[in-house]
Design an enzyme around this catalytic site. Sequence first.
Site, PDB file in Angstrom:
ATOM      1  N   CYS A 105       5.793 -15.067  14.861  1.00  0.00           N
ATOM      2  CA  CYS A 105       6.739 -14.390  14.346  1.00  0.00           C
ATOM      3  C   CYS A 105       8.258 -14.787  15.228  1.00  0.00           C
ATOM      4  CB  CYS A 105       6.643 -12.726  14.352  1.00  0.00           C
ATOM      5  SG  CYS A 105       8.226 -11.902  13.771  1.00  0.00           S
ATOM      6  N   CYS A 108      10.454 -11.441  15.811  1.00  0.00           N
ATOM      7  CA  CYS A 108      10.044 -10.435  16.782  1.00  0.00           C
ATOM      8  C   CYS A 108       8.537 -10.411  17.174  1.00  0.00           C
ATOM      9  CB  CYS A 108      10.314  -8.967  16.304  1.00  0.00           C
ATOM     10  SG  CYS A 108      10.117  -8.652  14.436  1.00  0.00           S
ATOM     11  N   SER A 109       7.697  -9.683  16.433  1.00  0.00           N
ATOM     12  CA  SER A 109       6.429  -9.603  16.835  1.00  0.00           C
ATOM     13  C   SER A 109       5.537  -9.190  15.722  1.00  0.00           C
ATOM     14  CB  SER A 109       6.296  -8.864  18.234  1.00  0.00           C
ATOM     15  OG  SER A 109       6.655  -7.655  17.780  1.00  0.00           O
ATOM     16  N   CYS A 110       5.895  -9.494  14.571  1.00  0.00           N
ATOM     17  CA  CYS A 110       4.924  -9.026  13.270  1.00  0.00           C
ATOM     18  C   CYS A 110       3.704  -9.759  13.097  1.00  0.00           C
ATOM     19  CB  CYS A 110       5.848  -9.564  11.876  1.00  0.00           C
ATOM     20  SG  CYS A 110       7.505  -8.725  11.758  1.00  0.00           S
TER      21      CYS A 110
HETATM   22 FE    FE Z   1       8.185  -9.524  13.680  1.00  0.00          FE
END
Ligand code: FE
Length: 205
Positions: A105, A108-110
């Site tokens: 991602c 971000c951190s999906c």
């Molecule tokens: Fe994300």
Amino acid sequence: MHNPDEKTQPPSPPTLRIKAIQSLLIEKGLLDPAAVDEIIDIFEHRLGPKNGAAVIAKAWTDPAFHQHLLEDATSAIHSMGFTGLEGAHLYVAENTPEVHNLVVCTLCSCYPWPVLGLPPTWFKAPQYRSRAVIDPRSVLEEFGVHVPDDKEIRVWDSNAEIRYIVMPERPAGSEGMSEAELAQLITRDSMIGTALLAPVTGESA
Ligand code: FE
């Protein structure tokens, strides 16, 4: 480490703050304590890579499910009961002898929580997020995954709308194994694409 003061010392400031906010929300009738317990139970017991491993093992052993999973991962995965937070739209990218898939991602951190749990720290690191798209072959080498130059690498950039899971190649030597036995072989990182599955040797099969 045993801390002789742990019975008498107050909890850490973040813990205290959380307890204070939770007490206040419950007191004001804004939060149901049962809902808090439910959410904690989800994170502790119901999310995680065991779910993803069950999905992949089923796909390896059930051709109809395999096809369903590749065509509509969301509905196939929901049909196994893995639903909820951060799993509304899912896509499975299948590794083949010609293609290796890698999930990132960049923003971000999906991450697909229902099938993989919460993301590892490195998945959220700026270095991984930027370099996985710019130079995936080198990043994979650093994870110990050598992808030959003639094999394509596809990088899947997750976002708030859709989350990706890699279907690793079924390991050599696993031909006679049951769905449950296969699920034991499948690691979290193999479903992110940063690991391959080791061949099954005689002793462990
Ligand atoms: Fe994300």
